[in-house]
Design an enzyme around this catalytic site. Structure first.
Site, PDB file in Angstrom:
ATOM      1  N   ALA A 103       0.205   8.199 -16.580  1.00  0.00           N
ATOM      2  CA  ALA A 103      -0.242   9.505 -16.083  1.00  0.00           C
ATOM      3  C   ALA A 103       0.870  10.521 -16.221  1.00  0.00           C
ATOM      4  O   ALA A 103       2.051  10.190 -16.063  1.00  0.00           O
ATOM      5  CB  ALA A 103      -0.622   9.387 -14.606  1.00  0.00           C
ATOM      6  N   ASP A 112       2.645  13.067 -14.360  1.00  0.00           N
ATOM      7  CA  ASP A 112       2.787  13.367 -12.928  1.00  0.00           C
ATOM      8  C   ASP A 112       3.165  14.826 -12.760  1.00  0.00           C
ATOM      9  O   ASP A 112       4.267  15.225 -13.138  1.00  0.00           O
ATOM     10  CB  ASP A 112       3.886  12.492 -12.313  1.00  0.00           C
ATOM     11  CG  ASP A 112       3.407  11.075 -12.072  1.00  0.00           C
ATOM     12  OD1 ASP A 112       2.208  10.901 -11.792  1.00  0.00           O
ATOM     13  OD2 ASP A 112       4.244  10.151 -12.169  1.00  0.00           O
ATOM     14  N   GLY A 129       4.730   0.800 -15.656  1.00  0.00           N
ATOM     15  CA  GLY A 129       5.664   0.226 -16.633  1.00  0.00           C
ATOM     16  C   GLY A 129       6.619   1.267 -17.201  1.00  0.00           C
ATOM     17  O   GLY A 129       7.815   1.009 -17.378  1.00  0.00           O
ATOM     18  N   LYS A 172       5.621  -8.509  -7.384  1.00  0.00           N
ATOM     19  CA  LYS A 172       6.204  -7.572  -6.420  1.00  0.00           C
ATOM     20  C   LYS A 172       5.106  -6.838  -5.654  1.00  0.00           C
ATOM     21  O   LYS A 172       4.836  -5.674  -5.907  1.00  0.00           O
ATOM     22  CB  LYS A 172       7.110  -6.537  -7.112  1.00  0.00           C
ATOM     23  CG  LYS A 172       7.851  -5.654  -6.130  1.00  0.00           C
ATOM     24  CD  LYS A 172       7.911  -4.204  -6.552  1.00  0.00           C
ATOM     25  CE  LYS A 172       6.766  -3.357  -6.130  1.00  0.00           C
ATOM     26  NZ  LYS A 172       6.472  -3.149  -4.734  1.00  0.00           N
ATOM     27  N   LEU A 175       8.600  -3.642   1.636  1.00  0.00           N
ATOM     28  CA  LEU A 175       8.044  -3.214   2.918  1.00  0.00           C
ATOM     29  C   LEU A 175       8.408  -1.773   3.241  1.00  0.00           C
ATOM     30  O   LEU A 175       8.638  -1.429   4.407  1.00  0.00           O
ATOM     31  CB  LEU A 175       8.556  -4.158   4.020  1.00  0.00           C
ATOM     32  CG  LEU A 175       8.188  -5.647   3.837  1.00  0.00           C
ATOM     33  CD1 LEU A 175       8.994  -6.533   4.772  1.00  0.00           C
ATOM     34  CD2 LEU A 175       6.688  -5.862   4.063  1.00  0.00           C
ATOM     35  N   GLY A 176       8.471  -0.918   2.223  1.00  0.00           N
ATOM     36  CA  GLY A 176       8.761   0.497   2.448  1.00  0.00           C
ATOM     37  C   GLY A 176      10.061   0.671   3.232  1.00  0.00           C
ATOM     38  O   GLY A 176      11.088   0.082   2.889  1.00  0.00           O
ATOM     39  N   SER A 216      11.060  11.608  -0.732  1.00  0.00           N
ATOM     40  CA  SER A 216       9.776  11.256  -1.338  1.00  0.00           C
ATOM     41  C   SER A 216       9.872   9.832  -1.864  1.00  0.00           C
ATOM     42  O   SER A 216      10.805   9.491  -2.601  1.00  0.00           O
ATOM     43  CB  SER A 216       9.464  12.204  -2.493  1.00  0.00           C
ATOM     44  OG  SER A 216       8.494  11.612  -3.335  1.00  0.00           O
ATOM     45  N   ASP A 239       8.585   1.199  -8.323  1.00  0.00           N
ATOM     46  CA  ASP A 239       8.938   1.053  -9.744  1.00  0.00           C
ATOM     47  C   ASP A 239      10.461   0.950  -9.910  1.00  0.00           C
ATOM     48  O   ASP A 239      10.963   0.194 -10.747  1.00  0.00           O
ATOM     49  CB  ASP A 239       8.433   2.258 -10.554  1.00  0.00           C
ATOM     50  CG  ASP A 239       6.920   2.438 -10.442  1.00  0.00           C
ATOM     51  OD1 ASP A 239       6.218   1.423 -10.311  1.00  0.00           O
ATOM     52  OD2 ASP A 239       6.468   3.591 -10.477  1.00  0.00           O
TER      53      ASP A 239
END
Ligand SMILES: Nc1ncnc2c1ncn2[C@@H]1O[C@H](COP(=O)(O)OP(=O)(O)OP(=O)(O)O)[C@@H](O)[C@H]1O
Ligand SMILES: [Mg+2]
Length: 324
Positions: free
Chosen positions: A23, A25, A52, A196, A236-237, A261, A267
């Protein structure tokens, strides 16, 4: 697995990434998101995104190289390709009939909230996705890594990543997958070197969306225990990440940061982890690099990815903490 040449920083193992639903972005900001009124936006930026490809971009930023295989089409696809080439990403663009999608990220300046609109993407035909498989296979090398990552475009079968995983195993290549939903379920059933999932994705895989962190870790152990997945890197952020293998469970907290952000954090985590493995580092060090890069990307604005010096500083801090 067949004997593979020893990897080192000077002679890293080859890495190939695969993005079937990339995409463009587009990110910008506005004071307040509200219905009906025109919302005047600040300056915008456009990046070539998608699982990827983002992994390839972060690998490049960290001083490594990879081959990116990605499916693109239409005018947006052309812009996409040019952006990637300008960043020095080597790869193979598979031409598709449909037009590459655009995703939109809006930062609301009055609240600091972020809105992310993720479009579905064009349909990819069987002939087109088969070409992606062949191009990926052609780029795989014994002892190397393949990283199929991101959502599957409409038209692409749920077992797309599982097919890549099977070929990788046959060719002596380690397959590292970032997927969700049915694509993740298929790959886990097929067998793979590393997955992951985020906490949310692991919960969905198990049909149990409200697990506690301890229950998620237990679920990751069971997944490895079934013998089809060698490593689970559970992210886990803000709570960091957990690495699970047959004989170890390692949990790392995220260093304290100001989050700007988290777009691209997963990734970045995967890119740094795979790059360090390809450079011959052990799993523990590669895992620290993953957390370092995820955290570093969370400190940057909008779709901006991590910077090398920041990642390497976090890596040193985490290594020092591990030996303390
Ligand atoms: N809020 C945060 N604070 C600190 N670090 C973070 C934060 N969010 C992400 N990270 C870092 O990035 C890594 C990956 O983030 P996360 O677990 O959110 O995965 P993700 O793939 O981006 O999530 P998802 O696919 O569900 O959107 C984390 O392990 C952590 O190192
Ligand atoms: Mg993710």
């Amino acid at each position: 697995m067949a004997h593979s040449p020893a990897a080192s920083a000077a002679h890293p193992a080859p890495i190939v990434t695969l993005t079937v639903n990339p995409a463009l972005d587009v990110s910008t900001s506005t004071e307040a998101v509200q219905p009906e009124h025109k919302m005047r936006c600040g300056p915008s930026r456009v990046d070539a995104g998608g699982g990827g490809v983002n992994v390839s971009r972060v690998i490049e930023r960290l001083g490594g190289h990879s081959t990116a295989i990605y499916a693109v089409g239409g005018a947006t696809g052309q812009a996409y390709r040019q952006l990637l080439e300008a960043e020095g990403i080597i790869g193979r663009a598979i031409a598709i009939e449909g037009s590459t999608r655009e995703n939109i990220t809006i930062d609301e300046t009055s609240t600091g909230q972020q809105f992310r609109f993720v479009l579905q993407g064009p349909t990819v035909s069987e002939a087109e996705w088969q070409q992606c498989v062949s191009a990926t296979e052609a780029a795989m090398h014994l002892g190397g890594y393949v990283v199929p990552s991101g959502s599957l475009a409409p038209g692409v079968p749920d077992d797309f990543y599982a097919r890549i995983a099977r070929r990788a195993r046959e060719l002596g290549v380690r397959c590292v997958v970032d997927a969700s939903g049915a694509a993740l379920a298929e790959v886990v059933a097929e067998g793979v070197y590393l997955v992951k999932p985020s906490g949310r994705e692991l919960g969905e895989l198990l049909g149990a969306p409200t697990l506690t962190i301890d229950e998620k870790i237990e679920a990751a152990r069971e997944l490895v225990g079934r013998g089809r997945v060698e490593v689970v890197a559970l992210t886990l952020g803000g709570d960091g990440a957990v690495l699970v293998t047959a004989d170890s469970v390692t949990r790392l907290a995220s260093p304290p940061i100001t989050v700007r952000s988290t777009v691209g954090a997963g990734d970045s985590f995967l890119a740094a982890l795979v790059l360090r493995l390809a450079q011959g580092h052990d799993l523990a060090a590669a895992f620290r690099a993953g957390v370092a890069a995820g955290v570093a990307t969370a400190t940057t604005e909008a779709t901006e990815l991590c910077h090398r010096d920041v990642v390497e500083q976090f890596e040193r801090d985490l290594a020092a903490a591990a030996t303390a």
